[in-house]
Design an enzyme around this catalytic site. Sequence first.
Site, PDB file in Angstrom:
ATOM      1  N   HIS A 138       0.791  -1.240   0.000  1.00  0.00           N
ATOM      2  CA  HIS A 138       0.000   0.000   0.000  1.00  0.00           C
ATOM      3  C   HIS A 138       0.819   1.283   0.000  1.00  0.00           C
ATOM      4  O   HIS A 138       0.233   2.367  -0.030  1.00  0.00           O
ATOM      5  CB  HIS A 138      -0.972  -0.007   1.192  1.00  0.00           C
ATOM      6  CG  HIS A 138      -0.321   0.021   2.541  1.00  0.00           C
ATOM      7  ND1 HIS A 138      -0.964   0.501   3.653  1.00  0.00           N
ATOM      8  CD2 HIS A 138       0.916  -0.375   2.968  1.00  0.00           C
ATOM      9  CE1 HIS A 138      -0.168   0.408   4.709  1.00  0.00           C
ATOM     10  NE2 HIS A 138       0.977  -0.130   4.301  1.00  0.00           N
ATOM     11  N   HIS A 139       2.140   1.192   0.019  1.00  0.00           N
ATOM     12  CA  HIS A 139       2.958   2.404  -0.084  1.00  0.00           C
ATOM     13  C   HIS A 139       3.370   2.719  -1.521  1.00  0.00           C
ATOM     14  O   HIS A 139       3.957   3.773  -1.779  1.00  0.00           O
ATOM     15  CB  HIS A 139       4.224   2.271   0.769  1.00  0.00           C
ATOM     16  CG  HIS A 139       3.961   2.153   2.230  1.00  0.00           C
ATOM     17  ND1 HIS A 139       3.163   3.037   2.919  1.00  0.00           N
ATOM     18  CD2 HIS A 139       4.374   1.231   3.155  1.00  0.00           C
ATOM     19  CE1 HIS A 139       3.107   2.680   4.191  1.00  0.00           C
ATOM     20  NE2 HIS A 139       3.826   1.579   4.348  1.00  0.00           N
ATOM     21  N   CYS A 140       3.091   1.830  -2.448  1.00  0.00           N
ATOM     22  CA  CYS A 140       3.498   2.027  -3.837  1.00  0.00           C
ATOM     23  C   CYS A 140       2.348   2.621  -4.646  1.00  0.00           C
ATOM     24  O   CYS A 140       1.205   2.144  -4.565  1.00  0.00           O
ATOM     25  CB  CYS A 140       3.926   0.702  -4.469  1.00  0.00           C
ATOM     26  SG  CYS A 140       4.622   0.889  -6.124  1.00  0.00           S
ATOM     27  N   ASN A 183      -0.450   5.312   1.751  1.00  0.00           N
ATOM     28  CA  ASN A 183      -0.305   6.482   0.882  1.00  0.00           C
ATOM     29  C   ASN A 183      -0.209   6.159  -0.602  1.00  0.00           C
ATOM     30  O   ASN A 183      -0.469   7.017  -1.444  1.00  0.00           O
ATOM     31  CB  ASN A 183       0.909   7.313   1.306  1.00  0.00           C
ATOM     32  CG  ASN A 183       2.214   6.542   1.230  1.00  0.00           C
ATOM     33  OD1 ASN A 183       2.276   5.350   1.542  1.00  0.00           O
ATOM     34  ND2 ASN A 183       3.268   7.225   0.818  1.00  0.00           N
TER      35      ASN A 183
END
Length: 323
Positions: A138-140, A183
């Site tokens: 979920h950070h990519c 993010n």
Amino acid sequence: MKREAPEARDKLPIVYSKKYAVCFAGLEKLHPFDAAKGKHIQQLLCGELSLECGDFYNPLEITKDELLRVHTPKYLKSLKWSANVAAIAEVPVLIFAPNFAVQSGYLRPMRYQTAGSILAGKLALEYGWAINLGGGFHHCCSYKGGGFCPYADITLLLVRLFDLEPSRVQNAMIIDLDAHQGNGHERDFKDTKTVYILDMYNAYIYPKDNEAKLSIRCAVELKHLTEDAYYLRQLNRCLMRALAEFKPDIVVYNAGTDILKGDPLGNLAITPDGVIERDRLVFSTFRALNIPIVMLLSGGYMKSSKHVIADSIVNLQRQGWLK
């Protein structure tokens, strides 16, 4: 007598491949993430639920053309430089590794996990639920990786469903309960009215991405060492609010276990029973409404995480939410 491997229609909608495991001459041990978490959970589930390897769905590696549906050519090209990958993987010594080794030992397993998330999305529409024993990167976002997340599997999953199942999937909800702010998908779905994001995270740890926060429609910013009672109350409140505001055709549940007490990166204080109740609350809410749900494992940096995840999946099965 050993029973025969089941036909595809008899499989559980749980996705796993032995190719998920990151393996790079022991360097993977320099990151707290359990590089073989999926394998360990599969073994535990086989023991608890009397399953065999053939009872799981096995994804193929995602192709470059499929990645380009979301990722920019510039970003994918940047992964050919070991220094860039080292920054994403948070293993600095990878800077000195030849890129072909970085590709085979780290990025290729991540491409399999990404494909597993996409396959799980498809299976959820068929079965009503699916679990990928990996993924949750979920950070990519489309143009940038980070936080051990090299591919935007959540975005790829939803874009694939929007493309291929337009009559069945028009609105999607992301429930991100990893300890860190999601993010990546928040940047990808900025100003996208058809994607509703609920995110509960420790506000005092990575990534502190204020721009991405603007995409969250139901946010809970937690403090260090938040415990079960408060956490579960806030989750229940947010789920009710989200359903009052939005009617999803599918839910992507990013079920990080870095919320566990003692996790070195999450810094929350949720017990194993709290995680099991969290998962039950999410699954029961949407399964009762016949809304398909996809669970991705995301973060979790303690050896106990694999046991908690397996126990939670077994609990969901025994309570009848995985039918």
